[in-house]
Design an enzyme around this catalytic site. Structure first.
Site, PDB file in Angstrom:
ATOM      1  N   GLU A  85       0.800  -1.157  -0.048  1.00 55.24           N
ATOM      2  CA  GLU A  85      -0.024  -0.187   0.023  1.00 55.24           C
ATOM      3  C   GLU A  85       0.866   1.084  -0.097  1.00 55.24           C
ATOM      4  OE1 GLU A  85      -0.656  -2.565   1.949  1.00 55.24           O
ATOM      5  OE2 GLU A  85      -2.543  -3.221   1.574  1.00 55.24           O
TER       6      GLU A  85
ATOM      7  N   LYS B  21     -17.883  -1.472   5.357  1.00 56.13           N
ATOM      8  CA  LYS B  21     -18.297  -2.380   4.539  1.00 56.13           C
ATOM      9  C   LYS B  21     -19.899  -2.467   4.096  1.00 56.13           C
ATOM     10  CE  LYS B  21     -17.233  -6.995   2.866  1.00 56.13           C
ATOM     11  NZ  LYS B  21     -16.563  -8.243   3.146  1.00 56.13           N
TER      12      LYS B  21
ATOM     13  N   MET C 228      23.956   9.490   3.771  1.00 55.17           N
ATOM     14  CA  MET C 228      23.879  10.672   4.522  1.00 55.17           C
ATOM     15  C   MET C 228      24.081  10.707   5.817  1.00 55.17           C
ATOM     16  SD  MET C 228      23.042  13.809   3.800  1.00 55.17           S
ATOM     17  CE  MET C 228      22.343  14.616   2.590  1.00 55.17           C
TER      18      MET C 228
ATOM     19  N   PHE D 218     -11.874  -7.661  13.494  1.00 57.68           N
ATOM     20  CA  PHE D 218     -10.604  -8.094  12.833  1.00 57.68           C
ATOM     21  C   PHE D 218     -10.338  -6.827  11.675  1.00 57.68           C
ATOM     22  CE2 PHE D 218      -9.025 -10.415   9.015  1.00 57.68           C
ATOM     23  CZ  PHE D 218      -8.015 -10.817   9.381  1.00 57.68           C
ATOM     24  N   GLN D 219      -9.074  -6.752  11.457  1.00 58.90           N
ATOM     25  CA  GLN D 219      -8.657  -5.757  10.612  1.00 58.90           C
ATOM     26  C   GLN D 219      -9.207  -4.197  10.777  1.00 58.90           C
ATOM     27  OE1 GLN D 219      -8.542  -7.210   6.529  1.00 58.90           O
ATOM     28  NE2 GLN D 219      -6.338  -8.183   7.159  1.00 58.90           N
TER      29      GLN D 219
HETATM   30  C1  LIG Z   1      11.754   6.232   6.011  1.00 57.59           C
HETATM   31  C2  LIG Z   1      13.197   6.828   6.534  1.00 57.59           C
HETATM   32  N1  LIG Z   1      13.825   6.225   7.416  1.00 57.59           N
HETATM   33  C3  LIG Z   1      14.992   6.848   7.839  1.00 57.59           C
HETATM   34  C4  LIG Z   1      15.381   8.095   7.247  1.00 57.59           C
HETATM   35  C5  LIG Z   1      16.805   8.728   7.582  1.00 57.59           C
HETATM   36  N2  LIG Z   1      17.721   8.956   6.433  1.00 57.59           N
HETATM   37  C6  LIG Z   1      17.841   9.997   5.758  1.00 57.59           C
HETATM   38  S1  LIG Z   1      18.854   9.604   4.420  1.00 57.59           S
HETATM   39  C7  LIG Z   1      19.478   8.035   4.969  1.00 57.59           C
HETATM   40  C8  LIG Z   1      20.089   7.242   4.176  1.00 57.59           C
HETATM   41  C9  LIG Z   1      20.056   7.059   2.811  1.00 57.59           C
HETATM   42  O1  LIG Z   1      20.481   6.097   2.464  1.00 57.59           O
HETATM   43  P1  LIG Z   1      20.564   5.742   0.622  1.00 57.59           P
HETATM   44  O2  LIG Z   1      19.232   5.668   0.241  1.00 57.59           O
HETATM   45  O3  LIG Z   1      21.699   4.757   0.333  1.00 57.59           O
HETATM   46  O4  LIG Z   1      21.093   7.152   0.120  1.00 57.59           O
HETATM   47  P2  LIG Z   1      22.426   7.979   0.011  1.00 57.59           P
HETATM   48  O5  LIG Z   1      22.366   8.934   1.079  1.00 57.59           O
HETATM   49  O6  LIG Z   1      23.635   7.002   0.625  1.00 57.59           O
HETATM   50  O7  LIG Z   1      22.442   8.713  -1.062  1.00 57.59           O
HETATM   51  C10 LIG Z   1      18.493   7.660   6.116  1.00 57.59           C
HETATM   52  C11 LIG Z   1      18.423   6.445   6.990  1.00 57.59           C
HETATM   53  C12 LIG Z   1      14.427   8.420   6.132  1.00 57.59           C
HETATM   54  N3  LIG Z   1      14.873   9.587   5.419  1.00 57.59           N
HETATM   55  N4  LIG Z   1      13.416   7.930   6.021  1.00 57.59           N
END
Ligand SMILES: Cc1ncc(C[n+]2csc(CCOP(=O)(O)OP(=O)(O)O)c2C)c(N)n1
Length: 555
Positions: free
Chosen positions: A47, A159, A467, A109-110
């Site tokens: 979803e 529903k 990042m 349920f659900q």
């Molecule tokens: C759902 C979610 N969980 C955690 C984060 C925190 N977060 C921001 S950037 C990042 C790393 C992203 O890694 P990647 O997709 O490999 O991209 P890169 O920075 O290496 O280009 C994280 C964990 C987020 N933004 N979204």
């Protein structure tokens, strides 16, 4: 007609051609009514994929994306996407199934109280208790989602209401008490703003996503050219003003350009247009644009003064406000100011260190830009790759850039690319992904394969939550706690889904892979292997002012 049949009839009347969803017990009557209805339903594999795809669709068309999910877990799986759409003012109409009205509140349920859960992240929500209300509710929902400041609207359908028979009555007009967005600006305020513009010597336009939403890009360009006022953009505003325009200074904020942030710092009049002074744009508020008089143009009065005190608010639709101001303004005499900004840009340009045989992430973005002549629609995941895309792909037009700005949702970009591609079948759609983000909704490869969507996925693979690792390197003494992240062989994964997979590890291989990716008529996943410790620079450290940028790339 049953409630479910009415619902489908309403979708047709609203002109919905495509929707995204996933069935379950509580929405079976609606799925049954959809069967053979002519409305195209895209069955995602999660979803969350459906709601991000709908966001992608909405972001490039400006029309509400439509989602259908079942009660309980189906509905809760939508939550991240709803919050994402709310933060980025994306119009969505979401239908969730609900347990029968006599079971609501019994932990049946659900069952999930999706209205309660999503109350703070929807523009409005409805639970339909009588099938006869469905036409009015759907009509209002589409109206609310797409007008004023756009956003997500949820309709929860128990529903038994979907099965209930009633007479279909389509309301010709929409009237919602208390819902009356202000489109036209106050004329007295408007003259004060034009006067402030005439008096300014170092004015600056600070544009955000609102310019894109209101379709005001043309008016903005005229306004900037007529007055000679330079433009900085937020992440969400990219594409609202052509990057190649001589008046474009760049993106401001945490990973903005030095010149853009310096211009914000030194301007004497800051005109925020459809932007909301997000902390990623402003940095530490006390140090934000200290010498300027501030104008804030926005359709949402709740934004005025929310983060930054403004001197001159102008509530209204950005397109109308700019059109109304255009005849009242003339050249401001900004030559010296623009020369100064150019000097800053020359002193501290955007760049990166190229190394022979090593594929740099920034290079991949430059190559993608070059190979697509800047015409592709880009979606992104969240992280370093997102910032490199924002900085190194140069956008020409609005709705060419689809990224999760407000919520910063990893897992957004790939399903969003599906929605974009469905809305714009003839366009080249590239999802710039991180190796970690892509794994968050990787299951949608099946949706892409099944529907023959020619989406191109460019994975900037650094083996890290890049990042996060950058912050750990800079602010936590290189203690890389849980940021090294494993990944499967993306080429084999793509192939397992029947999709073309490619890998590139050098600039030469990258150029060839991009050529092949663009030449291939179907979906392609390219794994660009880049160095682990490349950083996004320059950067305003968290909690710092925009005058405290670090990381000259050529140091
Ligand atoms: C759902 C979610 N969980 C955690 C984060 C925190 N977060 C921001 S950037 C990042 C790393 C992203 O890694 P990647 O997709 O490999 O991209 P890169 O920075 O290496 O280009 C994280 C964990 C987020 N933004 N979204």
């Amino acid at each position: 007609m049953t409630g479910a049949e009415m619902l489908v009839e309403c979708l047709k009347r609203e002109g919905v051609e495509i929707m995204f969803g996933y069935p379950g017990g509580a929405v079976l009557p609606i799925y049954d009514a959809l069967y053979g209805s002519g409305i195209r339903h895209i069955l995602t594999r999660h979803e969350q994929g459906a709601v991000h795809a709908a966001e992608g669709y909405a972001r490039v068309t400006g029309r509400p994306g439509v989602v259908l999910a079942t009660s309980g877990p189906g509905a809760t799986n939508l939550v991240t996407g709803i919050a994402d759409a709310y933060m980025d003012s994306t119009p969505l109409v979401l239908f969730t199934g609900q347990v029968a009205t006599d079971l609501i509140g019994s932990d049946s349920f659900q069952e999930a109280d999706i209205i309660g859960i999503t109350m703070p992240i929807t523009k409005h929500s409805y639970q339909v208790r009588d099938a006869a209300d469905i036409p009015r509710v759907v009509r209002e929902a589409f109206h609310i989602a797409a007008t004023g400041r756009p956003g997500p609207v949820l309709i929860d359908v128990p529903k038994n209401v979907a099965n209930q028979k009633a007479v279909f009555e389509w309301p010709e007009r929409v009237f919602i008490r208390g819902y009356n967005p202000t489109y036209t600006p106050n004329p007295t305020q408007l003259s004060k703003v034009t006067e402030a513009i005439r008096e300014s010597r170092r004015p600056l336009l600070y544009v955000g996503g609102g310019v894109v939403h209101s379709g005001a890009a043309e008016e903005l360009r005229e306004f900037a050219h007529k007055t000679g006022i330079p433009v900085v953009s937020t992440l969400m505003g990219l594409g609202a003003f052509p990057s190649a325009d001589p008046l474009f200074v760049g993106m401001l904020g945490m990973h903005g350009t030095f010149a853009a942030n310096r211009a914000v710092m030194e301007c004497d009049l800051l005109i925020a247009v459809g932007a909301r002074f997000d902390d990623r744009a402003t940095g530490k508020l006390e140090r934000f644009s200290p010498h300027s008089k501030k104008v804030h143009i926005d359709i949402d009065p709740a934004e005025i003064g929310k983060n930054v005190a403004v001197d001159l608010p102008l509530v209204g639709d950005v397109k109308r406000v700019l059109s109304a101001m255009l005849p009242e303004v003339g050249p401001v005499g900004t030559k010296a100011w623009i020369d100064q900004i150019r000097a800053w840009d020359e002193q501290w340009p955007l760049g990166y260190k190229a190394e022979p045989g090593v594929l740099k992430p920034q290079q991949v973005l430059e190559m993608l830009w070059d190979a697509t002549r800047g015409e592709a629609i880009l979606t992104t995941e969240v992280g370093q790759h997102q910032m490199w895309a924002a900085l190194f792909y140069r956008f020409k037009r609005p709705r060419q850039w689809v990224t999760s700005g407000g919520l910063g949702t990893m897992g957004f970009g790939f399903p969003a690319a599906m929605g974009v591609q469905l809305a714009k079948p003839g366009e080249t759609v590239i999802c710039v992904a991180g190796d970690a983000s892509f794994q968050m909704n990787i299951q949608e490869l099946q949706t892409v394969a099944e529907n023959g969507l020619p989406v191109k996925v460019a994975i900037i693979n650094n083996g890290f939550l890049g990042m996060v690792r950058q912050w750990q390197q800079l602010f936590y003494d290189r203690r890389y706690a849980e940021s090294r992240v494993g990944a499967p062989d993306f080429v084999k994964v793509a192939e397992a889904y029947g999709i073309r997979g490619l890998r590139a590890q050098t600039p030469e291989e990258a150029r060839e892979a991009i050529r092949e990716m663009l030449a291939h008529p179907g979906p392609v996943v390219v794994d660009f292997v880049v160095p682990e410790e490349e950083n996004v620079f320059p950067m305003v450290p968290p909690g710092a002012g925009t005058d405290e940028m670090i990381g000259r790339w050529d140091d």
